[in-house]
Design an enzyme around this catalytic site. Structure first.
Site, mmCIF file in Angstrom:
data_model
loop_
_atom_site.group_PDB
_atom_site.id
_atom_site.type_symbol
_atom_site.label_atom_id
_atom_site.label_comp_id
_atom_site.label_asym_id
_atom_site.label_seq_id
_atom_site.Cartn_x
_atom_site.Cartn_y
_atom_site.Cartn_z
ATOM 1 N N HIS A 281 20.222 32.914 5.192
ATOM 2 C CA HIS A 281 20.158 32.719 3.998
ATOM 3 C C HIS A 281 20.279 34.057 2.797
ATOM 4 C CE1 HIS A 281 19.131 31.059 -0.230
ATOM 5 N NE2 HIS A 281 19.049 30.386 0.179
ATOM 6 N N HIS B 278 27.949 26.403 1.230
ATOM 7 C CA HIS B 278 26.537 26.631 1.029
ATOM 8 C C HIS B 278 26.207 25.401 1.308
ATOM 9 C CE1 HIS B 278 24.742 26.597 -3.312
ATOM 10 N NE2 HIS B 278 25.695 26.170 -3.946
ATOM 11 N N ASP C 13 19.205 23.746 5.212
ATOM 12 C CA ASP C 13 20.514 22.443 5.490
ATOM 13 C C ASP C 13 20.004 22.193 6.979
ATOM 14 O OD1 ASP C 13 22.047 24.471 3.533
ATOM 15 O OD2 ASP C 13 21.830 22.281 2.750
HETATM 16 C C1 SDX Z 1 22.472 26.957 0.898
HETATM 17 O O1 SDX Z 1 22.044 30.348 -2.337
HETATM 18 C C2 SDX Z 1 21.383 29.592 -2.227
HETATM 19 O O2 SDX Z 1 19.969 29.435 -2.748
HETATM 20 C C3 SDX Z 1 22.296 28.833 -2.000
HETATM 21 C C4 SDX Z 1 21.099 27.797 -0.847
HETATM 22 C C5 SDX Z 1 20.624 26.089 -2.541
HETATM 23 O O3 SDX Z 1 19.457 26.110 -2.120
HETATM 24 O O4 SDX Z 1 21.432 26.461 -3.191
HETATM 25 O O5 SDX Z 1 20.089 27.895 -0.493
HETATM 26 C C6 SDX Z 1 21.552 26.220 0.097
HETATM 27 O O6 SDX Z 1 23.727 26.918 0.497
HETATM 28 C C7 SDX Z 1 22.412 27.496 2.366
HETATM 29 C C8 SDX Z 1 23.013 27.772 3.329
HETATM 30 C C9 SDX Z 1 23.206 27.150 3.856
HETATM 31 N N1 SDX Z 1 24.675 27.423 4.492
HETATM 32 C C10 SDX Z 1 25.032 27.984 6.099
HETATM 33 O O7 SDX Z 1 23.431 27.707 6.297
HETATM 34 C C11 SDX Z 1 25.901 28.644 6.408
HETATM 35 C C12 SDX Z 1 25.354 29.584 7.634
HETATM 36 N N2 SDX Z 1 24.501 30.501 7.325
HETATM 37 C C13 SDX Z 1 25.539 31.716 6.947
HETATM 38 O O8 SDX Z 1 27.124 31.445 6.348
HETATM 39 C C14 SDX Z 1 24.965 32.659 6.165
HETATM 40 O O9 SDX Z 1 24.019 32.688 6.580
HETATM 41 C C15 SDX Z 1 24.905 32.390 4.039
HETATM 42 C C16 SDX Z 1 26.468 32.324 4.072
HETATM 43 C C17 SDX Z 1 23.984 31.593 4.142
HETATM 44 C C18 SDX Z 1 24.399 33.764 3.864
HETATM 45 O O10 SDX Z 1 25.406 34.896 4.072
HETATM 46 P P1 SDX Z 1 25.888 36.185 3.310
HETATM 47 O O11 SDX Z 1 24.339 36.177 2.599
HETATM 48 O O12 SDX Z 1 26.615 37.088 3.763
HETATM 49 O O13 SDX Z 1 25.237 36.786 4.714
HETATM 50 P P2 SDX Z 1 25.974 37.572 5.696
HETATM 51 O O14 SDX Z 1 27.160 36.855 5.842
HETATM 52 O O15 SDX Z 1 26.324 39.118 5.053
HETATM 53 O O16 SDX Z 1 25.303 37.927 6.987
HETATM 54 C C19 SDX Z 1 24.277 39.148 7.185
HETATM 55 C C20 SDX Z 1 24.863 38.995 9.143
HETATM 56 C C21 SDX Z 1 25.748 39.505 9.339
HETATM 57 O O17 SDX Z 1 26.037 40.108 10.860
HETATM 58 P P3 SDX Z 1 26.669 41.449 10.517
HETATM 59 O O18 SDX Z 1 28.088 41.870 10.131
HETATM 60 O O19 SDX Z 1 25.402 42.653 10.034
HETATM 61 O O20 SDX Z 1 26.842 41.905 11.774
HETATM 62 O O21 SDX Z 1 23.927 38.256 9.444
HETATM 63 C C22 SDX Z 1 24.714 37.505 10.797
HETATM 64 C C23 SDX Z 1 26.750 37.912 10.044
HETATM 65 O O22 SDX Z 1 27.332 37.903 11.232
HETATM 66 N N3 SDX Z 1 25.083 35.863 9.996
HETATM 67 C C24 SDX Z 1 25.148 35.089 10.993
HETATM 68 C C25 SDX Z 1 24.731 33.738 10.366
HETATM 69 N N4 SDX Z 1 24.593 33.528 8.843
HETATM 70 C C26 SDX Z 1 25.211 35.136 8.851
HETATM 71 N N5 SDX Z 1 25.800 34.536 12.102
HETATM 72 C C27 SDX Z 1 25.207 34.006 12.525
HETATM 73 N N6 SDX Z 1 24.595 32.678 12.100
HETATM 74 C C28 SDX Z 1 24.585 32.652 11.097
HETATM 75 N N7 SDX Z 1 24.612 31.273 10.559
#
Ligand code: SDX
Length: 425
Positions: A307, A266, A365
């Protein structure tokens, strides 16, 4: 369409269950599933991927189109034409302020920027190398000890005073958490400076000499505050709403939001992006890290990418990227190797099928940390600045929750543990 319905047919249940479908002013319709409990059923949605937990008028996101509206105004226009104080008023009141309303709002905030002198003693309980987010969790929660008795959360005026106090004091508390880490004296707020200038002054000013905030840096700081102000029902905002639903003190609720924001999935991602770029080290190493991010057996993820809602560019990331170029150019840092690496990482990732198929784009971010580093903010303060900015979103949602009839939030579960059994012997 009036009275839309959803019809649920379940094996083993004779009658079809009829559920109301509710329509908002924007976005998907929602199926009202509240009647399912009387049918002996729950819905199941870990991570709340497809659950609308509440009704709200504050912010709208269209993840497919990369749209973010505050009170109906696109974030791109607010970032270009407005400022953080005006956006704070908009989030709290649902309308942009008139010049007179804005002047009164800014003046009222300025008159709440100081903290109780006793509160400054809380910092001494921390080690000097404590993470500033740990300090913020503590001191913001401690604010509830100073205002506990003067607070009727059902009184709109009391809620408004809470909002003023929190928006006003967060920069002071945040700057103090930085000053405490480097042993410099706390700087008292100055009412002759605007919100962003005052924060920079409290961060980098010292009693020994005059500190004049760089106007380019102050404008970039204010834009970062605007871009982080609110974002619908994200994890930390949902935490604040849930804490607020028990009637908890709003300062304690905001402290719960700070705790939830801290996670690297997050708000902690902005700090994690810089750590990741440091770890990558050079453009040549990017392919290896892209492969790590794609490896399902490797926990490494590309920080600042992906996201839950956006399946397109995060509109804030686009504004942040432009601002990044402007600020670094103004500061003579356009050749910053970190920026070059971030842009190359973005280019490679956006061409890679893994990221394209999963619609993983840079989020808010990804570039924010590069600007913050360029203007001299230490990496461990990045999420503190996110928390400072998001406080207006949290308190606006808390206030919206308490401005209409409400109930304590209490989700249920799918239980898969042992059925009833007797104690042996
Ligand atoms: C913020 O919610 C909000 O609005 C938050 C926010 C706000 O203003 O309040 O926008 C702020 O928190 C932005 C996000 C910051 N976090 C990051 O940058 C951390 C990296 N991102 C990931 O951890 C992830 O993308 C999340 C946590 C942001 C979202 O997670 P989800 O929606 O649960 O997605 P998921 O884990 O189900 O991913 C779907 C697929 C998976 O692969 P498969 O299982 O389908 O093969 O996408 C992949 C994931 O492994 N994936 C990534 C990835 N993000 C998702 N793979 C590599 N790198 C990534 N960053």
């Amino acid at each position: 369409m009036a009275d839309k319905k959803a019809y649920l047919k379940i094996d083993g249940i004779e009658e079809t269950i009829e559920l109301p479908v509710m329509q908002g002013s924007e976005g998907p319709d929602v199926v009202d599933v509240r009647a399912l409990t009387s049918e002996g059923l729950f819905t199941y949605d870990p991570g709340f991927v497809s659950t609308a937990a509440c009704e709200s008028k504050i912010t709208f996101i269209d993840g497919g189109k990369g749209v973010l509206l505050h009170g109906g105004y696109p974030i791109e226009e607010l970032a270009e034409k407005s400022d953080y104080m005006e956006v704070c008023y908009l989030l709290l009141n649902g309308e942009l302020p008139t010049p007179e309303q804005k002047e009164k709002f800014v003046s009222t905030v300025k008159n709440h920027t100081m903290i109780h002198e006793q509160l400054s003693h809380f910092y001494n309980g921390f080690r000097r190398d404590a993470h500033p987010m740990a300090i913020m969790c503590g001191v913001v929660g401690a604010l509830s000890a100073f205002y506990h008795d003067s607070l009727d959360i059902d009184d709109a005026h009391h809620r408004e005073v809470c909002a003023y106090r929190l928006v006003a004091k967060m920069p002071t508390l945040a700057a103090m958490s930085y000053k405490y880490s480097n042993g410099q004296p706390f700087m008292y707020p100055r009412n002759d400076l605007n919100y962003a200038e005052n924060f920079l002054y409290m961060m980098f000013g010292t009693p020994c000499e005059e500190y004049v905030p760089n106007p380019v840096v102050a404008k970039a700081m204010d834009r970062i505050f605007v871009l982080h102000a609110d974002h619908e029902q994200n994890a930390s905002t949902s935490t604040v709403r849930l804490a607020g639903s028990s009637g908890a003190n709003p300062f304690a609720c905001i402290a719960s939001g700070i705790a939830a924001l801290w996670g690297p999935a997050h708000g902690g991602a902005n700090e994690a992006v810089l750590t990741m770029l440091d770890e990558i080290g050079s453009v040549e190493n990017i392919p290896d890290f892209i492969n790590k991010a794609k490896d399902p057996n490797d926990p490494f993820r590309l920080m600042g990418f992906g996201h839950r809602v956006y399946r397109n560019f995060d509109p804030r990331a686009k504004v942040m990227k432009v601002s990044c170029d402007e600020v670094l150019k103004e500061l003579g840092l356009e050749d910053d190797p970190m920026l070059k690496m971030a842009k190359e990482l973005e280019r490679i990732a956006l061409e890679d099928d893994y990221f394209v198929e999963r619609k993983l784009y840079p989020n808010v971010d990804f570039y924010s940390g590069i600007i913050l580093k360029a203007i001299g903010i230490p990496t461990n303060m990045f999420t503190v600045i996110f928390a400072l900015s998001r406080t207006i979103g949290w308190i606006s949602h808390w206030s919206e929750f308490h401005s209409s009839p409400n109930r304590i939030g209490r989700p249920r579960q799918l239980y898969t543990g042992p059925s009833k059994r007797s104690y042996p012997g």
